[in-house]
Design an enzyme around this catalytic site. Structure first.
Site, PDB file in Angstrom:
ATOM      1  CG  HIS A   1      15.771   0.415  -0.997  1.00  0.00           C
ATOM      2  ND1 HIS A   1      16.264   1.132  -2.070  1.00  0.00           N
ATOM      3  CD2 HIS A   1      14.445   0.257  -1.236  1.00  0.00           C
ATOM      4  CE1 HIS A   1      15.285   1.378  -2.915  1.00  0.00           C
ATOM      5  NE2 HIS A   1      14.164   0.870  -2.430  1.00  0.00           N
TER       6      HIS A   1
ATOM      7  CE  LYS B   1       8.649   1.409  -9.532  1.00  0.00           C
ATOM      8  NZ  LYS B   1       9.344   1.140  -8.263  1.00  0.00           N
TER       9      LYS B   1
ATOM     10  NE  ARG C   1       8.409   4.981   0.378  1.00  0.00           N
ATOM     11  CZ  ARG C   1       8.685   4.988  -0.911  1.00  0.00           C
ATOM     12  NH1 ARG C   1       9.777   5.552  -1.345  1.00  0.00           N
ATOM     13  NH2 ARG C   1       7.863   4.452  -1.779  1.00  0.00           N
TER      14      ARG C   1
ATOM     15  CB  SER D   1      14.667   4.475  -6.293  1.00  0.00           C
ATOM     16  OG  SER D   1      15.071   3.466  -5.417  1.00  0.00           O
TER      17      SER D   1
HETATM   18  O1  PNS Z   1      10.448  -1.566  -5.767  1.00  0.00           O
HETATM   19  P1  PNS Z   1       9.170  -1.898  -6.480  1.00  0.00           P
HETATM   20  O2  PNS Z   1       9.267  -1.574  -7.962  1.00  0.00           O
HETATM   21  O3  PNS Z   1       7.965  -1.272  -5.841  1.00  0.00           O
HETATM   22  O4  PNS Z   1       8.973  -3.492  -6.339  1.00  0.00           O
HETATM   23  C1  PNS Z   1       7.913  -4.145  -6.979  1.00  0.00           C
HETATM   24  C2  PNS Z   1       8.293  -5.610  -7.229  1.00  0.00           C
HETATM   25  C3  PNS Z   1       9.534  -5.701  -8.099  1.00  0.00           C
HETATM   26  C4  PNS Z   1       8.524  -6.288  -5.907  1.00  0.00           C
HETATM   27  C5  PNS Z   1       7.067  -6.283  -7.950  1.00  0.00           C
HETATM   28  O5  PNS Z   1       6.817  -5.640  -9.163  1.00  0.00           O
HETATM   29  C6  PNS Z   1       7.288  -7.777  -8.164  1.00  0.00           C
HETATM   30  O6  PNS Z   1       7.009  -8.568  -7.293  1.00  0.00           O
HETATM   31  N1  PNS Z   1       7.810  -8.142  -9.369  1.00  0.00           N
HETATM   32  C7  PNS Z   1       8.069  -9.539  -9.729  1.00  0.00           C
HETATM   33  C8  PNS Z   1       7.028 -10.034 -10.733  1.00  0.00           C
HETATM   34  C9  PNS Z   1       5.729 -10.385 -10.018  1.00  0.00           C
HETATM   35  O7  PNS Z   1       5.630 -11.367  -9.301  1.00  0.00           O
HETATM   36  N2  PNS Z   1       4.714  -9.522 -10.202  1.00  0.00           N
HETATM   37  C10 PNS Z   1       3.416  -9.680  -9.558  1.00  0.00           C
HETATM   38  C11 PNS Z   1       3.422  -9.011  -8.200  1.00  0.00           C
HETATM   39  S1  PNS Z   1       1.839  -9.095  -7.452  1.00  0.00           S
END
Ligand code: PNS
Length: 164
Positions: A17, A41, A92, A130
């Protein structure tokens, strides 16, 4: 002034990150690292812990144009609120692509002016995630090479904490 947002769960922050954040900070005027909620998650570290750890690393690295924030809402609403021009994410491997592509298209549908910029990971971090850090750390393995040194004690401490 071009602001971008680097969103993620960061559960916890890894060297992978930080590589993306560092590279974004070299290109854009302002980078907001956003601890966002991923409904798929259940995080191990609290949002506060995750954001505080990132803040510590950013301070330690001396990245003056990087800020850290937390938000529980829709990412595109946050993007609009802070006037960001794009979302920055790391890619990645092929395995990341489908999921990231879907999120990028959804965000674009919700907010057409919202672009997503993908940074390919540095080859040394291709395997790193992570969840790998949590798995190795919880089972007592050495995670020093996976996470920034200044947050290692906190990550190691919580991962090896025994349930009572
Ligand atoms: O590190 P991650 O868990 O892959 O990140 C995913 C994240 C947190 C960026 C995504 O779940 C997100 O954007 N969450 C905010 C809520 C939202 O807008 N969800 C719709 C995404 S299309």
């Amino acid at each position: 002034m071009k602001t971008v947002v680097c969103p993620g769960s960061f559960d916890p922050i890894t060297n992978g990150h930080m590589d993306i954040i560092r590279r974004a900070s070299g290109i854009f005027d302002r980078v907001i690292v956003l601890v966002a909620s991923n409904q798929e998650k259940r995080c191990f570290f609290t949002a506060r812990e995750r954001a505080d750890m990132i803040r510590r690393v950013v301070l330690e690295e001396g990245l003056p144009n990087v800020e850290v924030d937390q938000d529980d809402g829709l990412l595109v609403n946050y993007i609009q609120r802070v006037g960001a021009v794009a979302i920055v994410k790391g890619l990645r491997a092929v395995s990341d692509f489908e999921y990231e592509f879907q999120m990028s298209l959804t965000n674009h549908k919700l907010l057409p002016e919202c672009e997503t910029i993908f940074f390919t990971t540095s080859s040394r971090n291709m395997y790193l995630s992570s969840s790998i850090v949590r798995q190795v750390g919880t089972l007592g393995g050495d995670i020093t090479q996976f996470v920034p040194p200044c947050v290692y004690p906190q990550i190691h401490g919580k991962l090896t904490q025994k349930e009572v």
